[in-house]
Each structure stands twice: as structure tokens, then as C-alpha cells.
Write a protein that holds these residues in place. Structure first.
Motif, PDB file in Angstrom:
ATOM      1  N   SER A   1      -0.832  -6.341 -30.040  1.00 49.99           N
ATOM      2  CA  SER A   1      -1.526  -7.847 -30.219  1.00 49.99           C
ATOM      3  C   SER A   1      -0.673  -8.838 -29.483  1.00 49.99           C
ATOM      4  O   SER A   1      -0.978  -9.641 -28.675  1.00 49.99           O
ATOM      5  CB  SER A   1      -1.772  -8.051 -31.675  1.00 49.99           C
ATOM      6  N   THR A   2       0.817  -8.419 -29.465  1.00 56.29           N
ATOM      7  CA  THR A   2       1.733  -9.327 -29.051  1.00 56.29           C
ATOM      8  C   THR A   2       1.782  -9.294 -27.390  1.00 56.29           C
ATOM      9  O   THR A   2       2.107 -10.145 -26.870  1.00 56.29           O
ATOM     10  CB  THR A   2       3.146  -9.134 -29.608  1.00 56.29           C
ATOM     11  N   ALA A   3       1.658  -8.108 -27.079  1.00 61.74           N
ATOM     12  CA  ALA A   3       1.466  -7.805 -25.324  1.00 61.74           C
ATOM     13  C   ALA A   3       0.588  -8.639 -25.043  1.00 61.74           C
ATOM     14  O   ALA A   3       0.398  -9.218 -24.060  1.00 61.74           O
ATOM     15  CB  ALA A   3       1.749  -6.546 -25.222  1.00 61.74           C
ATOM     16  N   ARG A   4      -0.675  -8.237 -25.717  1.00 62.09           N
ATOM     17  CA  ARG A   4      -1.833  -9.138 -25.214  1.00 62.09           C
ATOM     18  C   ARG A   4      -1.750 -10.462 -25.238  1.00 62.09           C
ATOM     19  O   ARG A   4      -2.152 -11.097 -24.229  1.00 62.09           O
ATOM     20  CB  ARG A   4      -3.189  -8.580 -26.081  1.00 62.09           C
ATOM     21  N   PHE A   5      -1.139 -10.977 -26.197  1.00 64.33           N
ATOM     22  CA  PHE A   5      -1.026 -12.514 -26.272  1.00 64.33           C
ATOM     23  C   PHE A   5      -0.057 -12.961 -25.022  1.00 64.33           C
ATOM     24  O   PHE A   5      -0.347 -13.906 -24.559  1.00 64.33           O
ATOM     25  CB  PHE A   5      -0.456 -12.571 -27.745  1.00 64.33           C
ATOM     26  N   ASN A   6       0.963 -11.976 -25.078  1.00 69.50           N
ATOM     27  CA  ASN A   6       1.908 -12.445 -24.086  1.00 69.50           C
ATOM     28  C   ASN A   6       1.338 -12.298 -22.659  1.00 69.50           C
ATOM     29  O   ASN A   6       1.679 -13.270 -21.718  1.00 69.50           O
ATOM     30  CB  ASN A   6       3.198 -11.544 -23.935  1.00 69.50           C
ATOM     31  N   GLN A   7       0.346 -11.252 -22.473  1.00 73.04           N
ATOM     32  CA  GLN A   7      -0.299 -11.466 -21.275  1.00 73.04           C
ATOM     33  C   GLN A   7      -1.001 -12.767 -20.948  1.00 73.04           C
ATOM     34  O   GLN A   7      -1.125 -13.378 -19.738  1.00 73.04           O
ATOM     35  CB  GLN A   7      -1.133 -10.274 -21.228  1.00 73.04           C
ATOM     36  N   ALA A   8      -1.757 -13.080 -21.996  1.00 66.57           N
ATOM     37  CA  ALA A   8      -2.851 -14.103 -21.935  1.00 66.57           C
ATOM     38  C   ALA A   8      -1.906 -15.489 -21.549  1.00 66.57           C
ATOM     39  O   ALA A   8      -2.456 -16.329 -20.775  1.00 66.57           O
ATOM     40  CB  ALA A   8      -3.539 -14.505 -23.185  1.00 66.57           C
ATOM     41  N   LEU A   9      -0.577 -15.367 -22.478  1.00 64.49           N
ATOM     42  CA  LEU A   9       0.189 -16.676 -22.343  1.00 64.49           C
ATOM     43  C   LEU A   9       0.601 -16.671 -20.964  1.00 64.49           C
ATOM     44  O   LEU A   9       0.740 -17.749 -20.197  1.00 64.49           O
ATOM     45  CB  LEU A   9       1.227 -16.379 -23.201  1.00 64.49           C
ATOM     46  N   ALA A  10       1.252 -15.611 -20.503  1.00 69.39           N
ATOM     47  CA  ALA A  10       1.694 -15.511 -18.979  1.00 69.39           C
ATOM     48  C   ALA A  10       0.487 -16.032 -17.860  1.00 69.39           C
ATOM     49  O   ALA A  10       0.744 -16.668 -17.150  1.00 69.39           O
ATOM     50  CB  ALA A  10       1.955 -14.219 -18.757  1.00 69.39           C
ATOM     51  N   ALA A  11      -0.548 -15.329 -18.246  1.00 72.52           N
ATOM     52  CA  ALA A  11      -1.817 -16.017 -17.062  1.00 72.52           C
ATOM     53  C   ALA A  11      -1.907 -17.475 -17.212  1.00 72.52           C
ATOM     54  O   ALA A  11      -2.255 -18.068 -16.454  1.00 72.52           O
ATOM     55  CB  ALA A  11      -3.031 -15.197 -17.602  1.00 72.52           C
ATOM     56  N   GLU A  12      -2.074 -18.062 -18.450  1.00 70.81           N
ATOM     57  CA  GLU A  12      -2.048 -19.491 -18.843  1.00 70.81           C
ATOM     58  C   GLU A  12      -1.093 -19.908 -18.077  1.00 70.81           C
ATOM     59  O   GLU A  12      -1.177 -21.288 -17.281  1.00 70.81           O
ATOM     60  CB  GLU A  12      -2.055 -20.002 -20.093  1.00 70.81           C
ATOM     61  N   GLN A  13       0.172 -19.741 -18.309  1.00 69.07           N
ATOM     62  CA  GLN A  13       1.360 -20.207 -17.871  1.00 69.07           C
ATOM     63  C   GLN A  13       1.401 -20.295 -16.056  1.00 69.07           C
ATOM     64  O   GLN A  13       2.000 -21.240 -15.569  1.00 69.07           O
ATOM     65  CB  GLN A  13       2.695 -19.924 -18.330  1.00 69.07           C
ATOM     66  N   ALA A  14       1.021 -19.160 -15.594  1.00 73.36           N
ATOM     67  CA  ALA A  14       0.968 -18.923 -14.072  1.00 73.36           C
ATOM     68  C   ALA A  14      -0.205 -19.948 -13.723  1.00 73.36           C
ATOM     69  O   ALA A  14       0.245 -20.665 -12.624  1.00 73.36           O
ATOM     70  CB  ALA A  14       0.473 -17.580 -13.745  1.00 73.36           C
TER      71      ALA A  14
END
Length: 381
Positions: A215-228
Motif C-alpha cells: 500500500s505504501t509503495a502504491r501510495f508513493n507511486q501515486a504521490l510521485a506521479a502527482e508530484q511529477a
């Protein structure tokens, strides 16, 4: 006079002290009998030298006292450690003694335990066991004619009773063994169930951690995409702002070559912040040189502090070593001095006896003359 075969260290020190006193007396005589110096003032250099020597002696005394104090503190700490170890050893020895007494010196194992056994009366034989007891004499008053006519029946009943007791004891022992085995089996089953429960809990924890990490990895991926996406949008906005800024700068007076544009009407040393073009190369060079100078000064100061700290540590260790060596040397010198003092007193007694005889037989027989009184008042003392 003393007549030693070789010069000892104490003699050399004494000779040096006498020579120093003689030299000091000559210097003092020269100062006192010097009329000019006596009238116009004292020697300032000598006073400064004496003050410096006094300060040096005081510093040495303080360092020696500090070293003695540190040594005393270390000795006190060592003594406390030894005392604590001794108390621990005493406590452990007392516990071992009590344990030995509890295991191997019980009261019931003593030879005289039957004299003060609290259950002695319970363990003693009754006054009458059987009819043919040899203790039942005429004077015992325990057996009379006509008594115990049912001896055989009573013995038979007693045997049956003993057999019943034995069977009951055997049954109780078998029941106790079975209960103990059941308890051990239940304990083993409980231990197995606990181990299985621990394995299940560990498995659940690992599974929960794995899901949490996913779940943390998925959240980090989504957060990274949003930040990008935000960075990309911000970059686009920054590019637009930069282009607008470049256009405004090109079309404004900010990039003109006229240095008087930033001059202010408030004074010759004032500038207009809106039209200021920045520092000149000369000013930048001065700021860089000043910053470099500060960096070098800080570096030099840190090196000096580091060297001072290392020198101070080395000085402290050297003082500790010198104090230890000085203590040993003082002890050795004190022993030598005591021996020399005994020898010197012995020789001095002989010299004093000879001197008294000389004074009585030679000196006191002469009458003082004028030359005798002229030898006085020739020194500063």
C-alpha cells in the motif's frame, strides 16, 4: 670538616645553595654600598625577575596540587571499587554458606536431634505393643490377667485393615501418576498450541507488513506521479514567467549600459532598487576575497584550537607522569637524606666536641684585640 669519599647529590645541592647565597650576598652588598642606587631607587629589572620567579613557583605549586588532587580522587575511586567488590564477595559467600546449611546441615541429620525433636513423642514407641512385649514386666503395670482374650481375631482384623490401607495407597499412587501424566500431556499440548499460535501471529504480522508495504509503495507511486505532474506544470509556468521576465527585462531600462540609471535623487551614495543592475566585478572580487579571508581565518583558528587542545592534553599527561616520577624521586631522596643526616649528625657531634675543646683550650684563652672588633660590620646583614 666533612670528609666524604665521593660527592653525593645532597652535597652537590647544598654546595649549589651555598654558592647561590654567597652570590646573592655579593649582589646585595653591591646594591647597598652603592650610594647612587641607594638614593635614586632600586633595580627594577631585579624586581621584575623576582616577580616572574614567584609567579612561576606559584604555577608549579598549583599544578602539583592539582595533580595530587587528581591522584587522590583516582585512589578514592579505586578504593570504592575494591570495597564494593569485597562486599559483593562477602554477600555471595554468605549466600553459599546459607545454601550449604540448607542442603547439607539440616537439624534432622544431627546426631543429637532425637533430644530436641518436636515430634519425638509421636515417633516413640507406646508403653504396650503386644502381649508378649518383653517390656511388660510385673512392675510395668501394663498387662494383667484376663486381658486381650481376642488376640487372634484382633490380629486378623489388623492385617485386613493393613491390606486395605496398602490397596488404597496403591490406588492413590496410581491415580496420582495418572494425574501427573495427564497434567504433563496437557502442558505439552498447551506448549504446542502456544507455538502454533505464535507461528500464526508471526505469519499474520508478516502478511500485514507485506500488505502495508505494498500500500505504501502504491501510495508513493501515486504521490510521485502527482508530484511529477505538479513539477511539469510548475516548470511550464516558470518558463512562461521567465519568458515574460526576459521580455520585460529586454524592454525595460534594467539592461541598459548606462550606469547612471540606478542613481537616486536622495543622495550621491543612494541607489534606486528598481533600476539596480547588481554588483560590479570589482565589488564581487572584494566580497570573494573577504569571504576567502574569513574561511582561512576560521581554518587557522580551528587548527590553533586543535593544536592547543592536543598540547594541553600532552601537558596534562606529562605533568601526571612527572608527578609520579617526582614522588618516587622524593621518596628515594628522603631515604638518602635521612641516612646522610644521621651520618652528618654523627660527624657533626664529633666536630662539635672537637670545636668545644678547641674553643675552651685555644680560643677562650686569648684576650680580644682591636683587630677582632674591626671584622664586624663588613657585610649587609
Amino acid at each position: 670538616m666533612l670528609n666524604f669519599q665521593c660527592a653525593l647529590a645532597a652535597d652537590l645541592r647544598e654546595s649549589a645553595k651555598i654558592e647561590k647565597k654567597r652570590q646573592y650576598e655579593e649582589e646585595r652588598k653591591a646594591r647597598i654600598f652603592n650610594t647612587k642606587q641607594r638614593l635614586f631607587g632600586v633595580d627594577l629589572d631585579v624586581l621584575k625577575k623576582q616577580i616572574a620567579e614567584k609567579k612561576e613557583r606559584e604555577e608549579e605549586e598549583k599544578a602539583r596540587e592539582k595533580a595530587y588532587l587528581m591522584k587522590q580522587l583516582r585512589d578514592a575511586e579505586i578504593a570504592k571499587t575494591f570495597e564494593r567488590q569485597i562486599q559483593e564477595n562477602k554477600k555471595r559467600l554468605q549466600e553459599e554458606i546459607n545454601e550449604f546449611r540448607e542442603n547439607f546441615q539440616r537439624p534432622e541429620t544431627r546426631r543429637e536431634f532425637d533430644l530436641y525433636d518436636p515430634d519425638g513423642l509421636k515417633k516413640s514407641l507406646p508403653a504396650r505393643l503386644l502381649d508378649d512385649d518383653p517390656r511388660l514386666t510385673i512392675s510395668s503395670a501394663q498387662k494383667f490377667e484376663g486381658e486381650d482374650v481376642t488376640t487372634e481375631a484382633r490380629k486378623k482384623v489388623q492385617k485386613e485393615q493393613q491390606r486395605a490401607w496398602l490397596e488404597q495407597q496403591m490406588l492413590e499412587r496410581c491415580r496420582a501418576d495418572q494425574e501427573r501424566k495427564d497434567a504433563e500431556k496437557m502442558y505439552q499440548e498447551a506448549m504446542i498450541a502456544r507455538d502454533q499460535r505464535s507461528i500464526q501471529i508471526d505469519h499474520i504480522q508478516k502478511k500485514t507488513q507485506r500488505r502495508l508495504m505494498e500500500s505504501t509503495a502504491r501510495f508513493n507511486q501515486a504521490l510521485a506521479a502527482e508530484q511529477a505532474t505538479q513539477k511539469r506544470m510548475q516548470k511550464i509556468r516558470d518558463m512562461e514567467d521567465e519568458q515574460a521576465e526576459i521580455y520585460n527585462a529586454i524592454t525595460s531600462d534594467f539592461l541598459t549600459e548606462n550606469p547612471n540609471v540606478s542613481a537616486s535623487n536622495l543622495g550621491p551614495n543612494r541607489i534606486n532598487g528598481a533600476l539596480y543592475k547588481g554588483l560590479t566585478p570589482q565589488q564581487k572580487q572584494e566580497i570573494q576575497e573577504y569571504n576567502q579571508k574569513l574561511i582561512e581565518e576560521n581554518k587557522l583558528r580551528k587548527e590553533v584550537e586543535s593544536k592547543l587542545e592536543s598540547d594541553w592534553l600532552e601537558l596534562t599527561n606529562g605533568i601526571a607522569r612527572s608527578v609520579t616520577l617526582t614522588d618516587r624521586d622524593i621518596s628515594r631522596k628522603r631515604r638518602d637524606l635521612e641516612w646522610n643526616l644521621r651520618e652528618f649528625n654523627k660527624t657533626l657531634g664529633q666536630e662539635q666536641s672537637a670545636h668545644n675543646q678547641y674553643m675552651e683550650k685555644v680560643v677562650y684563652t686569648n684576650t680580644p684585640t682591636a683587630a677582632y672588633y674591626e671584622q664586624f660590620n663588613t657585610t649587609t646583614r
